[in-house]
Design an enzyme around this catalytic site. Structure first.
Site, PDB file in Angstrom:
ATOM      1  N   HIS A  50       0.866  -1.280  -0.064  1.00 11.93           N
ATOM      2  CA  HIS A  50      -0.042   0.041   0.076  1.00 11.93           C
ATOM      3  C   HIS A  50       0.890   1.164   0.053  1.00 11.93           C
ATOM      4  O   HIS A  50       1.951   1.226   0.397  1.00 11.93           O
ATOM      5  CB  HIS A  50      -0.862   0.209   1.019  1.00 11.93           C
ATOM      6  CG  HIS A  50      -0.352   0.081   2.467  1.00 11.93           C
ATOM      7  ND1 HIS A  50      -0.096   0.953   3.420  1.00 11.93           N
ATOM      8  CD2 HIS A  50       0.056  -1.200   3.235  1.00 11.93           C
ATOM      9  CE1 HIS A  50       0.436   0.778   4.283  1.00 11.93           C
ATOM     10  NE2 HIS A  50       0.222  -0.492   4.540  1.00 11.93           N
TER      11      HIS A  50
ATOM     12  N   ASP B 234      -0.254   4.286   0.987  1.00 11.29           N
ATOM     13  CA  ASP B 234      -0.545   5.345   1.988  1.00 11.29           C
ATOM     14  C   ASP B 234       0.035   5.123   3.422  1.00 11.29           C
ATOM     15  O   ASP B 234       0.465   4.010   3.538  1.00 11.29           O
ATOM     16  CB  ASP B 234      -2.235   5.432   2.233  1.00 11.29           C
ATOM     17  CG  ASP B 234      -2.686   4.006   2.838  1.00 11.29           C
ATOM     18  OD1 ASP B 234      -2.217   3.001   2.249  1.00 11.29           O
ATOM     19  OD2 ASP B 234      -3.440   3.847   3.779  1.00 11.29           O
TER      20      ASP B 234
ATOM     21  N   ASP C  22       6.034   0.580   7.607  1.00 16.47           N
ATOM     22  CA  ASP C  22       4.555   0.347   7.086  1.00 16.47           C
ATOM     23  C   ASP C  22       4.272   1.359   6.054  1.00 16.47           C
ATOM     24  O   ASP C  22       3.797   2.533   6.257  1.00 16.47           O
ATOM     25  CB  ASP C  22       3.691   0.513   8.413  1.00 16.47           C
ATOM     26  CG  ASP C  22       2.428  -0.005   8.044  1.00 16.47           C
ATOM     27  OD1 ASP C  22       2.133  -0.710   7.047  1.00 16.47           O
ATOM     28  OD2 ASP C  22       1.373   0.426   8.946  1.00 16.47           O
TER      29      ASP C  22
ATOM     30  N   GLU D  62      -5.102   1.555   2.280  1.00 13.21           N
ATOM     31  CA  GLU D  62      -5.193   0.355   3.038  1.00 13.21           C
ATOM     32  C   GLU D  62      -5.360   0.584   4.390  1.00 13.21           C
ATOM     33  O   GLU D  62      -6.041  -0.079   5.056  1.00 13.21           O
ATOM     34  CB  GLU D  62      -3.846  -0.293   2.962  1.00 13.21           C
ATOM     35  CG  GLU D  62      -3.654  -1.758   3.818  1.00 13.21           C
ATOM     36  CD  GLU D  62      -3.323  -1.873   4.963  1.00 13.21           C
ATOM     37  OE1 GLU D  62      -3.352  -2.729   5.604  1.00 13.21           O
ATOM     38  OE2 GLU D  62      -2.635  -0.669   5.698  1.00 13.21           O
ATOM     39  N   GLU D  63      -4.939   1.715   5.047  1.00  7.97           N
ATOM     40  CA  GLU D  63      -4.892   2.240   6.544  1.00  7.97           C
ATOM     41  C   GLU D  63      -6.359   2.492   6.955  1.00  7.97           C
ATOM     42  O   GLU D  63      -6.791   2.235   8.194  1.00  7.97           O
ATOM     43  CB  GLU D  63      -3.924   3.452   6.968  1.00  7.97           C
ATOM     44  CG  GLU D  63      -2.387   2.978   6.627  1.00  7.97           C
ATOM     45  CD  GLU D  63      -1.884   2.005   7.536  1.00  7.97           C
ATOM     46  OE1 GLU D  63      -2.710   1.657   8.490  1.00  7.97           O
ATOM     47  OE2 GLU D  63      -0.669   1.800   7.656  1.00  7.97           O
TER      48      GLU D  63
ATOM     49  N   GLU E 203       3.973  -6.426   3.759  1.00 11.04           N
ATOM     50  CA  GLU E 203       3.753  -5.898   4.939  1.00 11.04           C
ATOM     51  C   GLU E 203       5.012  -6.184   5.887  1.00 11.04           C
ATOM     52  O   GLU E 203       5.613  -7.200   5.756  1.00 11.04           O
ATOM     53  CB  GLU E 203       2.353  -6.471   5.783  1.00 11.04           C
ATOM     54  CG  GLU E 203       1.498  -5.797   5.049  1.00 11.04           C
ATOM     55  CD  GLU E 203       0.754  -4.333   5.488  1.00 11.04           C
ATOM     56  OE1 GLU E 203       1.797  -3.711   6.060  1.00 11.04           O
ATOM     57  OE2 GLU E 203      -0.164  -3.876   5.097  1.00 11.04           O
TER      58      GLU E 203
ATOM     59  N   HIS F 269       3.392   2.863  12.579  1.00 14.41           N
ATOM     60  CA  HIS F 269       2.529   3.728  13.089  1.00 14.41           C
ATOM     61  C   HIS F 269       3.241   4.630  14.345  1.00 14.41           C
ATOM     62  O   HIS F 269       2.434   5.228  14.958  1.00 14.41           O
ATOM     63  CB  HIS F 269       1.201   3.131  13.722  1.00 14.41           C
ATOM     64  CG  HIS F 269       0.210   2.505  12.487  1.00 14.41           C
ATOM     65  ND1 HIS F 269      -0.870   2.266  12.562  1.00 14.41           N
ATOM     66  CD2 HIS F 269       0.793   2.184  11.113  1.00 14.41           C
ATOM     67  CE1 HIS F 269      -1.439   1.818  11.200  1.00 14.41           C
ATOM     68  NE2 HIS F 269      -0.345   1.684  10.741  1.00 14.41           N
TER      69      HIS F 269
END
Length: 407
Positions: free
Chosen positions: A71, A73, A103, A137-138, A163, A382
């Site tokens: 992803h 984003d 991530d 995705e988030e 991932e 995150h």
């Protein structure tokens, strides 16, 4: 391509502030790389969202078709808590700091670079490699959903998502997720005359208790041997505006992590029934909004994708020096997966509570498919001061390239 050139590609990706949006900028940058290499690709805008887009790139022909995905984003940042600029790739020793390094822009970059180098070397391989770079995705996974609806995962034989797992964790199963907001609308009044109002908070607390009881009865004793049990968390709650006024509005946010044995639809049906009955039999006005609804995915632990990648990655993993803290993290991950006699530096095939785009891409193949999440990264997704190991990033490029050649 030199190591410095590979890191530069990651640097450019980190510099693009694709915080829950603007993935089209990432897609356009990747398009320039694929165009220069002569790899077929296209940027696919998300309908009604001009700053968001997916990218699909493909090389080879025929089956097997290996879909690889990452992803574009990233999550938001609190700049004040960072020791570096989160949108500037900053090296400190072996660590590369920046939002999205773990991530998962390092994983996405590793997939892209592996394809570029495979093209440059003119290496031959059987089958097709199809990159699915996704938006959103988030939050909600709209990019993966759009690609699945357009048929890009219909004919794939295996799916690899880059991932962050590190060398040893091979994730072949993910819990599903439900994010639900329950709203209670009442009527404001002075707290000395509550009969003139309708207390939204009291209604919310009552219906929340009923929902928890009903879901508890539905899920009691039901577990999955890989994913464990259904989880229900109350994560947000708000209501009222001052202590001497009957509240006219209250909301609560629920997050559930689901397993194949108790489907998302079953849980939503329970909630809908509770709310409908409550509204009919009380003065409450309760409504439900679902902002995230992704299913659980349980892949095939014996799929060739897993066995091939373990064989390919093992020499890289064996070179690593594992610290005591890293060994403890691996041990705890093993315990969470039900592995009691785990020894650090062994590969661990696990299911996790977190979701991936596989929930949308494999909506028609939720169990038994050849699926794996495996990519460079650590336990900082995150988080403030997110980072990735440069050596691991470069290793995974080689791991992916070897996998592609082994098709």
């Amino acid at each position: 391509m030199s190591p410095a050139e590979k890191v530069t590609i990651l640097q450019h990706l980190v510099e693009i502030k694709s915080v829950n949006n603007h993935e089209k900028l990432v897609a356009m940058y990747l398009k320039t790389l694929f165009d220069e290499a002569g790899i077929t690709n296209q940027v696919i805008p998300l309908v009604g969202q001009p700053e968001r887009a997916n990218l699909v790139a493909e090389m080879g022909s025929g089956h097997p078709i290996l879909a690889v995905s990452g992803h574009m984003d990233v999550v938001d940042v609190d700049v004040a808590n960072w020791t570096t600029d989160p949108f500037k790739l900053t090296p400190k020793g072996d660590q590369l700091f920046g939002r999205g390094t773990t991530d998962m822009k390092a994983g996405l970059a590793a997939l892209v670079i592996a394809m570029l180098e495979l093209k440059e070397s003119q290496a031959t391989f059987n089958g097709t490699i199809r990159l699915l770079a996704t938006a959103g995705e988030e939050v909600g996974q709209p990019g993966a959903e759009a690609l699945e609806m357009a048929g890009y995962s219909d004919d794939v034989d295996a799916l690899l998502i880059a991932e962050p797992t590190g060398y040893y964790n091979m994730v072949y199963a993910n819990k599903g997720e439900l994010d639900i907001e329950i709203k209670s609308v009442g009527k404001a009044a002075h707290s000395s005359m509550p009969a003139l109002g309708n207390n939204a908070i009291e209604h919310l607390l009552t219906v929340l208790a009923q929902i928890r009881t009903q879901i508890g009865q539905l899920t009691a004793g039901v577990t999955n041997p890989v994913l464990g049990e259904t989880l229900l968390n109350v994560d947000t709650i708000s209501g009222g505006n001052q202590i001497n006024a009957i509240p006219s509005l209250a909301t609560v946010g629920l997050n559930l992590r689901t397993i194949p044995e108790v489907s998302n639809d079953q849980i939503l049906n329970v909630i809908d029934d509770v709310v409908a009955n409550y509204n009919q039999t009380t003065t409450g006005q309760i409504s439900v909004e679902v902002s995230m609804n992704i299913v659980s995915i349980l892949g095939d632990v014996n799929a060739p994708l897993l066995t091939d990648l373990q064989r390919i990655a093992e020499p890289y993993a064996r070179r690593q020096k594992i610290s005591a803290a890293e060994a403890e993290q691996l041990k705890q991950a093993a315990l969470a997966a039900g592995v009691k006699d785990y020894r650090p530096a062994e590969f661990l095939k696990v299911g996790i509570s977190g979701g991936t785009d596989a929930a949308k891409l494999l909506i028609k193949n939720q169990t038994g498919f050849s699926y794996l999440a495996y990519g460079p990264g650590n336990n900082t997704p995150h988080q403030d001061n997110e980072s990735v190991s440069k050596a691991m990033f470069l290793d995974f490029i080689e791991i992916y390239q070897t996998l592609f050649k082994s098709l």
